[in-house]
Design an enzyme around this catalytic site. Structure first.
Site, PDB file in Angstrom:
ATOM      1  N   SER A   7     -14.953  -0.606 -21.503  1.00  0.00           N
ATOM      2  CA  SER A   7     -15.501   0.454 -22.978  1.00  0.00           C
ATOM      3  C   SER A   7     -16.476  -0.560 -23.330  1.00  0.00           C
ATOM      4  O   SER A   7     -16.125  -1.685 -24.172  1.00  0.00           O
ATOM      5  CB  SER A   7     -14.068   1.158 -23.386  1.00  0.00           C
ATOM      6  OG  SER A   7     -14.393   1.368 -24.129  1.00  0.00           O
ATOM      7  N   HIS A  32     -17.087   2.061 -19.388  1.00  0.00           N
ATOM      8  CA  HIS A  32     -16.826   3.353 -19.723  1.00  0.00           C
ATOM      9  C   HIS A  32     -17.461   3.626 -21.508  1.00  0.00           C
ATOM     10  O   HIS A  32     -17.481   2.657 -22.760  1.00  0.00           O
ATOM     11  CB  HIS A  32     -15.719   3.681 -20.221  1.00  0.00           C
ATOM     12  CG  HIS A  32     -15.163   4.487 -21.115  1.00  0.00           C
ATOM     13  ND1 HIS A  32     -14.093   5.124 -19.849  1.00  0.00           N
ATOM     14  CD2 HIS A  32     -14.411   4.716 -22.167  1.00  0.00           C
ATOM     15  CE1 HIS A  32     -13.569   5.991 -20.725  1.00  0.00           C
ATOM     16  NE2 HIS A  32     -13.612   5.666 -21.958  1.00  0.00           N
ATOM     17  N   ASP A  34     -17.469   5.457 -24.934  1.00  0.00           N
ATOM     18  CA  ASP A  34     -16.644   6.401 -25.446  1.00  0.00           C
ATOM     19  C   ASP A  34     -17.437   7.330 -26.832  1.00  0.00           C
ATOM     20  O   ASP A  34     -17.368   6.760 -27.417  1.00  0.00           O
ATOM     21  CB  ASP A  34     -15.497   5.149 -26.551  1.00  0.00           C
ATOM     22  CG  ASP A  34     -14.729   5.058 -25.309  1.00  0.00           C
ATOM     23  OD1 ASP A  34     -13.882   5.774 -24.472  1.00  0.00           O
ATOM     24  OD2 ASP A  34     -14.107   3.634 -25.198  1.00  0.00           O
ATOM     25  N   MET A  36     -17.586   9.701 -29.312  1.00  0.00           N
ATOM     26  CA  MET A  36     -16.811  10.108 -30.899  1.00  0.00           C
ATOM     27  C   MET A  36     -17.381  11.263 -31.795  1.00  0.00           C
ATOM     28  O   MET A  36     -18.312  10.374 -32.250  1.00  0.00           O
ATOM     29  CB  MET A  36     -15.179   8.956 -30.690  1.00  0.00           C
ATOM     30  CG  MET A  36     -14.915   8.801 -30.707  1.00  0.00           C
ATOM     31  SD  MET A  36     -13.988   7.538 -31.046  1.00  0.00           S
ATOM     32  CE  MET A  36     -13.166   6.007 -30.015  1.00  0.00           C
ATOM     33  N   HIS A  65     -16.872   9.113 -21.372  1.00  0.00           N
ATOM     34  CA  HIS A  65     -15.956  10.282 -22.325  1.00  0.00           C
ATOM     35  C   HIS A  65     -15.881  10.743 -23.570  1.00  0.00           C
ATOM     36  O   HIS A  65     -16.208  10.030 -24.525  1.00  0.00           O
ATOM     37  CB  HIS A  65     -14.180   8.949 -22.366  1.00  0.00           C
ATOM     38  CG  HIS A  65     -13.043   9.767 -22.451  1.00  0.00           C
ATOM     39  ND1 HIS A  65     -12.023   8.435 -23.277  1.00  0.00           N
ATOM     40  CD2 HIS A  65     -13.056  10.816 -22.455  1.00  0.00           C
ATOM     41  CE1 HIS A  65     -10.909   9.010 -23.668  1.00  0.00           C
ATOM     42  NE2 HIS A  65     -11.274  10.579 -23.595  1.00  0.00           N
ATOM     43  N   MET A  67     -14.500  12.092 -26.063  1.00  0.00           N
ATOM     44  CA  MET A  67     -13.737  12.803 -27.377  1.00  0.00           C
ATOM     45  C   MET A  67     -14.290  13.489 -28.575  1.00  0.00           C
ATOM     46  O   MET A  67     -14.464  13.121 -30.168  1.00  0.00           O
ATOM     47  CB  MET A  67     -12.754  11.299 -28.034  1.00  0.00           C
ATOM     48  CG  MET A  67     -12.049  10.910 -27.191  1.00  0.00           C
ATOM     49  SD  MET A  67     -11.856   9.701 -26.949  1.00  0.00           S
ATOM     50  CE  MET A  67     -13.707   8.221 -26.307  1.00  0.00           C
ATOM     51  N   MET A 136      -4.650   9.091 -20.784  1.00  0.00           N
ATOM     52  CA  MET A 136      -5.024   8.342 -22.037  1.00  0.00           C
ATOM     53  C   MET A 136      -3.543   8.213 -22.556  1.00  0.00           C
ATOM     54  O   MET A 136      -1.786   8.724 -22.532  1.00  0.00           O
ATOM     55  CB  MET A 136      -5.157   9.289 -22.984  1.00  0.00           C
ATOM     56  CG  MET A 136      -6.145   9.787 -23.258  1.00  0.00           C
ATOM     57  SD  MET A 136      -7.872   8.552 -23.471  1.00  0.00           S
ATOM     58  CE  MET A 136      -7.253   7.755 -25.008  1.00  0.00           C
ATOM     59  N   PHE A 142      -9.232   4.932 -31.482  1.00  0.00           N
ATOM     60  CA  PHE A 142      -9.987   3.551 -31.224  1.00  0.00           C
ATOM     61  C   PHE A 142      -9.855   2.628 -30.079  1.00  0.00           C
ATOM     62  O   PHE A 142      -8.215   3.365 -29.859  1.00  0.00           O
ATOM     63  CB  PHE A 142      -9.454   2.902 -32.800  1.00  0.00           C
ATOM     64  CG  PHE A 142      -9.260   4.004 -34.364  1.00  0.00           C
ATOM     65  CD1 PHE A 142     -10.193   3.874 -34.827  1.00  0.00           C
ATOM     66  CD2 PHE A 142      -8.120   5.071 -34.553  1.00  0.00           C
ATOM     67  CE1 PHE A 142     -10.686   4.613 -35.534  1.00  0.00           C
ATOM     68  CE2 PHE A 142      -8.311   5.923 -35.453  1.00  0.00           C
ATOM     69  CZ  PHE A 142      -9.787   5.870 -36.271  1.00  0.00           C
ATOM     70  N   GLY A 143     -10.257   1.168 -30.049  1.00  0.00           N
ATOM     71  CA  GLY A 143      -9.445   0.587 -29.237  1.00  0.00           C
ATOM     72  C   GLY A 143      -8.541  -0.420 -30.281  1.00  0.00           C
ATOM     73  O   GLY A 143      -8.278  -0.470 -30.729  1.00  0.00           O
ATOM     74  N   ASP A 174      -6.290   4.555 -19.605  1.00  0.00           N
ATOM     75  CA  ASP A 174      -8.004   4.522 -20.847  1.00  0.00           C
ATOM     76  C   ASP A 174      -6.525   4.244 -21.987  1.00  0.00           C
ATOM     77  O   ASP A 174      -5.897   5.661 -22.252  1.00  0.00           O
ATOM     78  CB  ASP A 174      -8.323   5.468 -21.039  1.00  0.00           C
ATOM     79  CG  ASP A 174      -9.719   5.184 -21.927  1.00  0.00           C
ATOM     80  OD1 ASP A 174      -9.882   3.893 -22.142  1.00  0.00           O
ATOM     81  OD2 ASP A 174      -9.958   6.365 -22.584  1.00  0.00           O
ATOM     82  N   GLY A 176      -5.195   0.960 -23.628  1.00  0.00           N
ATOM     83  CA  GLY A 176      -4.259  -0.399 -23.874  1.00  0.00           C
ATOM     84  C   GLY A 176      -3.589  -1.394 -22.708  1.00  0.00           C
ATOM     85  O   GLY A 176      -2.720  -2.110 -22.596  1.00  0.00           O
ATOM     86  N   GLY A 196     -11.279  -2.365 -22.412  1.00  0.00           N
ATOM     87  CA  GLY A 196     -12.151  -2.086 -24.565  1.00  0.00           C
ATOM     88  C   GLY A 196     -11.422  -3.611 -25.072  1.00  0.00           C
ATOM     89  O   GLY A 196     -12.824  -4.362 -24.543  1.00  0.00           O
ATOM     90  N   SER A 197     -10.710  -3.665 -25.424  1.00  0.00           N
ATOM     91  CA  SER A 197      -9.979  -5.207 -25.908  1.00  0.00           C
ATOM     92  C   SER A 197      -9.933  -6.072 -24.896  1.00  0.00           C
ATOM     93  O   SER A 197     -10.147  -7.204 -24.814  1.00  0.00           O
ATOM     94  CB  SER A 197      -8.954  -4.716 -27.109  1.00  0.00           C
ATOM     95  OG  SER A 197      -7.785  -3.327 -26.784  1.00  0.00           O
TER      96      SER A 197
HETATM   97  C1  DX5 Z   1      -9.833   5.423 -27.284  1.00  0.00           C
HETATM   98  C2  DX5 Z   1     -10.799   5.601 -26.439  1.00  0.00           C
HETATM   99  C3  DX5 Z   1     -10.575   3.941 -24.986  1.00  0.00           C
HETATM  100  C4  DX5 Z   1     -10.962   2.825 -26.037  1.00  0.00           C
HETATM  101  C5  DX5 Z   1      -9.935   1.501 -25.254  1.00  0.00           C
HETATM  102  O1  DX5 Z   1      -9.734   5.863 -28.188  1.00  0.00           O
HETATM  103  O2  DX5 Z   1     -10.974   6.381 -25.588  1.00  0.00           O
HETATM  104  O3  DX5 Z   1     -11.651   4.126 -24.250  1.00  0.00           O
HETATM  105  O4  DX5 Z   1     -12.472   2.530 -26.372  1.00  0.00           O
HETATM  106  O5  DX5 Z   1     -10.036   0.442 -25.713  1.00  0.00           O
HETATM  107  P1  DX5 Z   1      -8.620  -0.228 -25.539  1.00  0.00           P
HETATM  108  O6  DX5 Z   1      -8.866  -0.683 -23.924  1.00  0.00           O
HETATM  109  O7  DX5 Z   1      -9.263  -1.137 -26.129  1.00  0.00           O
HETATM  110  O8  DX5 Z   1      -7.465   0.186 -25.873  1.00  0.00           O
HETATM  111 ZN    ZN Z   2     -12.280   6.308 -23.679  1.00  0.00          ZN
END
Ligand code: DX5
Ligand code: ZN
Length: 225
Positions: A7, A32, A34, A36, A65, A67, A136, A142-143, A174, A176, A196-197
């Site tokens: 991400s 990916h 995101d 938002m 993605h 949101m 999800m 949030f990441g 997607d 965590g 992401g992280s």
């Molecule tokens: C959350 C996003 C994810 C996010 C994942 O709302 O849709 O794609 O970037 O980040 P991590 O991998 O850090 O949970």
């Molecule tokens: Zn996402």
């Protein structure tokens, strides 16, 4: 089939081009993105617009993605940004069948996503219309949030469902996702993991190793099914 879709949310927003190049060089299968809107989720990122020229710096396909409320308003912009997958939330539109058809008509692959609190039965009627289902495992917005393990039963359900109904949508997870839960996700039937992280936690230099480690766990899980 074991894909990693890092991400871009965890990248340095002031230097997205460098992150895109590093992800491609690091072995990302997809990128990916995101989107938002500060309405569907309590956070804002960007629209598809800034990614219009992403294909000039990377040939890695984009997994976008949404949101957002009213995802149908973004179809043209997503297609202009060369999105490979346009993933929308079942909670965001009352006319989901029409929306998925419009995404395909615009030349993209439609995907459907569901929040942790949404039962998988909510998407059953449209599973034959999608190329990807994004499960999800955090509340979107949030990441860096913690993985919600109870959501993984949806992965097993979807894997059984596609076998029973002879469907070939991809199952993406997607939120965590990391090297510790990737194995279990593979075992349950996941094909593609967003991280992401998990991808960016050690800076740009750590990207290849982190992608490889998550992919290895996913592949191991899948091979033991
Ligand atoms: C959350 C996003 C994810 C996010 C994942 O709302 O849709 O794609 O970037 O980040 P991590 O991998 O850090 O949970
Ligand atoms: Zn996402």
């Amino acid at each position: 089939m074991a894909y990693i879709s890092p991400s871009i949310l965890s990248a340095d927003f002031l230097d997205i081009a460098t992150a895109l190049r590093a992800l491609e060089a690091g072995g990302a299968d997809y990128i990916h993105v995101d989107v938002m809107d500060g309405h569907f989720v309590p956070n804002m990122t960007f629209g598809p617009g800034p990614f219009r020229d992403a294909h000039k710096v990377t040939s890695t396909p984009i997994d976008m993605h949404f949101m957002v409320s009213n995802p149908g308003d973004y179809i043209e912009a997503a297609a202009a940004a060369h999105a490979h997958y346009m993933v929308v939330h079942i909670e965001a539109d009352d006319h989901i069948h029409r929306l998925l058809r419009a995404i395909r008509d615009a030349g993209m692959h439609p995907g459907i996503s569901l929040n942790p609190g949404t039962p998988v039965s909510a998407i059953e009627a449209i599973l034959d219309e999608v190329d990807l289902v994004l499960v999800m495992t955090v509340n979107p917005g949030f990441g860096g949030q913690s993985f919600i393990t109870s959501c993984t039963s949806k992965v097993a359900f979807l894997d059984n469902y596609r076998k029973e109904h002879d469907l070939d949508f991809i199952i993406e997870v997607d939120g965590g996702v990391n090297v510790n839960n990737a194995y279990d996700l593979g075992l349950l039937g996941a094909d593609m993991l967003v991280a992401g992280s998990g991808t960016f936690k050690d800076g740009l230099e750590g990207i290849p190793g982190n992608i490889e480690a998550i992919r290895d766990s996913l592949v191991r899980g899948r091979s033991e099914r």
